[in-house]
Write a protein that holds these residues in place. Structure first.
Motif, PDB file in Angstrom:
ATOM      1  N   ALA A  49      28.813  13.743 -71.547  1.00  0.00           N
ATOM      2  CA  ALA A  49      28.039  13.143 -70.456  1.00  0.00           C
ATOM      3  C   ALA A  49      28.769  13.271 -69.127  1.00  0.00           C
ATOM      4  N   LEU A  50      30.086  13.021 -69.151  1.00  0.00           N
ATOM      5  CA  LEU A  50      30.858  13.101 -67.904  1.00  0.00           C
ATOM      6  C   LEU A  50      30.839  14.538 -67.371  1.00  0.00           C
ATOM      7  N   GLY A  51      31.053  15.493 -68.261  1.00  0.00           N
ATOM      8  CA  GLY A  51      31.034  16.906 -67.861  1.00  0.00           C
ATOM      9  C   GLY A  51      29.697  17.282 -67.235  1.00  0.00           C
ATOM     10  N   GLN A  52      28.626  16.781 -67.836  1.00  0.00           N
ATOM     11  CA  GLN A  52      27.277  17.067 -67.340  1.00  0.00           C
ATOM     12  C   GLN A  52      27.082  16.494 -65.931  1.00  0.00           C
ATOM     13  N   THR A  53      27.499  15.246 -65.720  1.00  0.00           N
ATOM     14  CA  THR A  53      27.297  14.624 -64.403  1.00  0.00           C
ATOM     15  C   THR A  53      28.138  15.312 -63.317  1.00  0.00           C
ATOM     16  N   PHE A  54      29.337  15.742 -63.676  1.00  0.00           N
ATOM     17  CA  PHE A  54      30.170  16.461 -62.699  1.00  0.00           C
ATOM     18  C   PHE A  54      29.508  17.791 -62.332  1.00  0.00           C
ATOM     19  N   LYS A  55      28.909  18.441 -63.332  1.00  0.00           N
ATOM     20  CA  LYS A  55      28.267  19.735 -63.108  1.00  0.00           C
ATOM     21  C   LYS A  55      27.055  19.586 -62.173  1.00  0.00           C
ATOM     22  N   VAL A  56      26.234  18.581 -62.444  1.00  0.00           N
ATOM     23  CA  VAL A  56      25.053  18.333 -61.614  1.00  0.00           C
ATOM     24  C   VAL A  56      25.490  18.019 -60.175  1.00  0.00           C
ATOM     25  N   THR A  57      26.546  17.237 -60.030  1.00  0.00           N
ATOM     26  CA  THR A  57      27.038  16.877 -58.693  1.00  0.00           C
ATOM     27  C   THR A  57      27.464  18.128 -57.925  1.00  0.00           C
ATOM     28  N   ALA A 133      28.554  18.486 -37.588  1.00  0.00           N
ATOM     29  CA  ALA A 133      28.531  19.909 -37.222  1.00  0.00           C
ATOM     30  C   ALA A 133      27.341  20.209 -36.318  1.00  0.00           C
ATOM     31  N   PRO A 134      27.462  21.273 -35.494  1.00  0.00           N
ATOM     32  CA  PRO A 134      26.286  21.695 -34.726  1.00  0.00           C
ATOM     33  C   PRO A 134      25.196  22.136 -35.703  1.00  0.00           C
ATOM     34  N   LEU A 135      23.956  22.024 -35.247  1.00  0.00           N
ATOM     35  CA  LEU A 135      22.833  22.293 -36.153  1.00  0.00           C
ATOM     36  C   LEU A 135      22.806  23.717 -36.663  1.00  0.00           C
ATOM     37  N   GLU A 136      22.368  23.841 -37.902  1.00  0.00           N
ATOM     38  CA  GLU A 136      22.034  25.139 -38.494  1.00  0.00           C
ATOM     39  C   GLU A 136      23.115  26.206 -38.363  1.00  0.00           C
ATOM     40  N   SER A 137      24.358  25.773 -38.419  1.00  0.00           N
ATOM     41  CA  SER A 137      25.378  26.824 -38.467  1.00  0.00           C
ATOM     42  C   SER A 137      26.356  26.394 -39.532  1.00  0.00           C
ATOM     43  N   LEU A 138      26.845  27.349 -40.280  1.00  0.00           N
ATOM     44  CA  LEU A 138      27.750  27.010 -41.374  1.00  0.00           C
ATOM     45  C   LEU A 138      29.171  27.020 -40.837  1.00  0.00           C
ATOM     46  N   SER A 139      29.705  25.829 -40.563  1.00  0.00           N
ATOM     47  CA  SER A 139      31.057  25.764 -40.000  1.00  0.00           C
ATOM     48  C   SER A 139      32.091  26.004 -41.094  1.00  0.00           C
ATOM     49  N   GLN A 140      33.281  26.360 -40.635  1.00  0.00           N
ATOM     50  CA  GLN A 140      34.413  26.541 -41.545  1.00  0.00           C
ATOM     51  C   GLN A 140      34.663  25.235 -42.310  1.00  0.00           C
ATOM     52  N   GLU A 141      34.564  24.094 -41.579  1.00  0.00           N
ATOM     53  CA  GLU A 141      34.802  22.777 -42.196  1.00  0.00           C
ATOM     54  C   GLU A 141      33.820  22.547 -43.345  1.00  0.00           C
ATOM     55  N   GLN A 142      32.552  22.947 -43.102  1.00  0.00           N
ATOM     56  CA  GLN A 142      31.533  22.704 -44.126  1.00  0.00           C
ATOM     57  C   GLN A 142      31.806  23.551 -45.370  1.00  0.00           C
ATOM     58  N   LEU A 143      32.243  24.780 -45.151  1.00  0.00           N
ATOM     59  CA  LEU A 143      32.602  25.639 -46.289  1.00  0.00           C
ATOM     60  C   LEU A 143      33.740  25.010 -47.086  1.00  0.00           C
ATOM     61  N   ILE A 144      34.755  24.536 -46.348  1.00  0.00           N
ATOM     62  CA  ILE A 144      35.924  23.939 -47.002  1.00  0.00           C
ATOM     63  C   ILE A 144      35.516  22.676 -47.772  1.00  0.00           C
ATOM     64  N   SER A 145      34.670  21.832 -47.142  1.00  0.00           N
ATOM     65  CA  SER A 145      34.233  20.594 -47.800  1.00  0.00           C
ATOM     66  C   SER A 145      33.416  20.883 -49.050  1.00  0.00           C
ATOM     67  N   THR A 146      32.556  21.902 -48.975  1.00  0.00           N
ATOM     68  CA  THR A 146      31.751  22.257 -50.146  1.00  0.00           C
ATOM     69  C   THR A 146      32.664  22.706 -51.282  1.00  0.00           C
ATOM     70  N   GLY A 147      33.618  23.559 -50.942  1.00  0.00           N
ATOM     71  CA  GLY A 147      34.601  24.023 -51.928  1.00  0.00           C
ATOM     72  C   GLY A 147      35.394  22.859 -52.509  1.00  0.00           C
ATOM     73  N   GLY A 148      35.659  21.854 -51.667  1.00  0.00           N
ATOM     74  CA  GLY A 148      36.394  20.665 -52.118  1.00  0.00           C
ATOM     75  C   GLY A 148      35.633  19.923 -53.206  1.00  0.00           C
ATOM     76  N   VAL A 149      34.312  19.803 -53.034  1.00  0.00           N
ATOM     77  CA  VAL A 149      33.493  19.130 -54.055  1.00  0.00           C
ATOM     78  C   VAL A 149      33.500  19.955 -55.342  1.00  0.00           C
ATOM     79  N   TRP A 150      33.326  21.272 -55.201  1.00  0.00           N
ATOM     80  CA  TRP A 150      33.338  22.142 -56.395  1.00  0.00           C
ATOM     81  C   TRP A 150      34.634  21.959 -57.184  1.00  0.00           C
ATOM     82  N   GLU A 151      35.751  21.985 -56.451  1.00  0.00           N
ATOM     83  CA  GLU A 151      37.063  21.866 -57.104  1.00  0.00           C
ATOM     84  C   GLU A 151      37.210  20.527 -57.811  1.00  0.00           C
TER      85      GLU A 151
END
Length: 343
Positions: A49-57, A133-151
């Motif tokens: 269950a824990l693995g599943q919830t982490f995956k969905v997140t 972040a400014p609208l509709e642009s993928l900032s470096q920070e956003q990429l890093i934060s997304t990667g942080g959640v994945w990790e």
């Protein structure tokens, strides 16, 4: 009347609510008590269950990030839906974490709590990044934060699966820290040789004036016994880790509790080693060294005592417990003798 907020601001409003909700979940996970569930606890089911919830997140983080990475502008409705999905994913993670009862081991539970906390913190960070972040642009920070959640979400696969594995992993971390401290001290002893000691010995005082940068002869005698104590700390952790891996079990409440007791006291070794090491540098206060050595010696004796009386120490292992206990006493007695005059 206020002018209508721009569509963009309105579209992001649900993200502000999401951030608030996630912060509330984080606070609860940090201080929350485990649920002692009524039905019998099933460890394999918990991990699934824990693995599943982490995956969905992880997947929800990707969706959220993509929605705010390119035109067209995400509508308020879509943003509300995305925020809801993220919130539900995080609530599911927290809920499953709460299933894990204390009876499965406090060491295990702390590691699962830390992993859960990191996922929630990562998601808060991502939400804040998108909000700022400014609208509709993928900032470096956003990429890093997304990667942080994945990790953070991937960490679930590396978590120890029961308290025996959790305690072994905690002991291995302590051992690493103590090894580093010992190597650093050995290096300092070589570096700290007084280059002029043979020709500049002061006849009257018995040591050179510059005690701030070098160790006197008396200091060095004391140091060798302190090093003996630090080496005993390393040997102790190494041996305890070995028996926990070889004989440690997490099948009964008693075994689980014994392992936790061992982890709790072993956790005190590395800070005690650090305190002793810091007091060993010149200018040396011999009394401070004696006090820190006594603190470390008593922690080591406790670790050995708890090991000896627990299920990880069959009679065949009692020899080294005895030997290390003797080594601790031997070095501590020498330290007491060297510093007798300081009392």
């Amino acid at each position: 009347a206020q002018p209508a907020a721009p569509a963009a601001m309105e579209a992001r409003e649900p993200l502000r609510d999401l951030r608030g909700a996630l912060r509330a979940v984080l606070a609860r996970v940090r201080e929350g008590e485990p649920g002692e569930g009524r039905e019998p606890f099933d460890l394999p089911r918990f991990w699934d269950a824990l693995g599943q919830t982490f995956k969905v997140t992880s997947q929800e983080a990707t969706k959220l990030s993509l929605a705010f990475s390119r035109p067209p502008l995400t509508s308020a409705e879509d943003c509300r839906k995305l925020s809801e999905d993220v919130q539900n994913a995080i609530l599911a993670v927290a809920t499953v974490y709460y299933w894990l009862p204390k009876g499965q081991g406090t060491t295990l539970r702390k590691m699962v709590r830390d992993a859960t906390t990191e996922v929630v913190e990562g998601m808060i960070q991502l939400t804040e990044t998108i909000l700022s972040a400014p609208l509709e642009s993928l900032s470096q920070e956003q990429l890093i934060s997304t990667g942080g959640v994945w990790e953070a979400c991937e960490q679930v696969s590396n978590l120890p699966r029961d308290n025996q594995a959790a305690v072994a992993s905690a002991l291995a971390v302590c051992l690493g820290v103590v090894k580093d401290a010992l190597e650093e001290m050995e290096h300092a002893l070589v570096e700290g040789q007084d280059p002029y000691s043979d020709i500049m010995e002061d006849e009257e005082l018995g040591f050179r004036g510059n005690r701030d940068t070098y160790w006197s002869e008396a200091d060095r005698k004391l140091l060798s016994s302190c090093m003996g104590l630090m080496k005993a700390s390393k040997a102790c952790l190494k041996k305890v880790l070995g028996v926990v891996k070889a004989y440690g079990k997490a099948d009964s409440p008693e075994q689980i509790a014994q392992l936790d007791d061992l982890a709790d006291i072993a956790n005190e070794i590395s800070p005690s080693v650090d305190e002793l090491a810091l007091s060993m540098y010149p200018p040396m206060n011999q009394l401070a060294v004696r006090l820190n050595a006594a603190k470390l010696a008593s922690v080591l004796k406790k670790v050995l005592e708890i090991t000896k009386t627990s299920h990880v120490c069959p009679p065949s292992e009692e020899g080294w417990v005895q030997f290390l206990s003797g080594a601790v006493d031997h070095n501590m007695n020498k330290i007491k003798n060297f510093t007798q005059g300081q009392l």
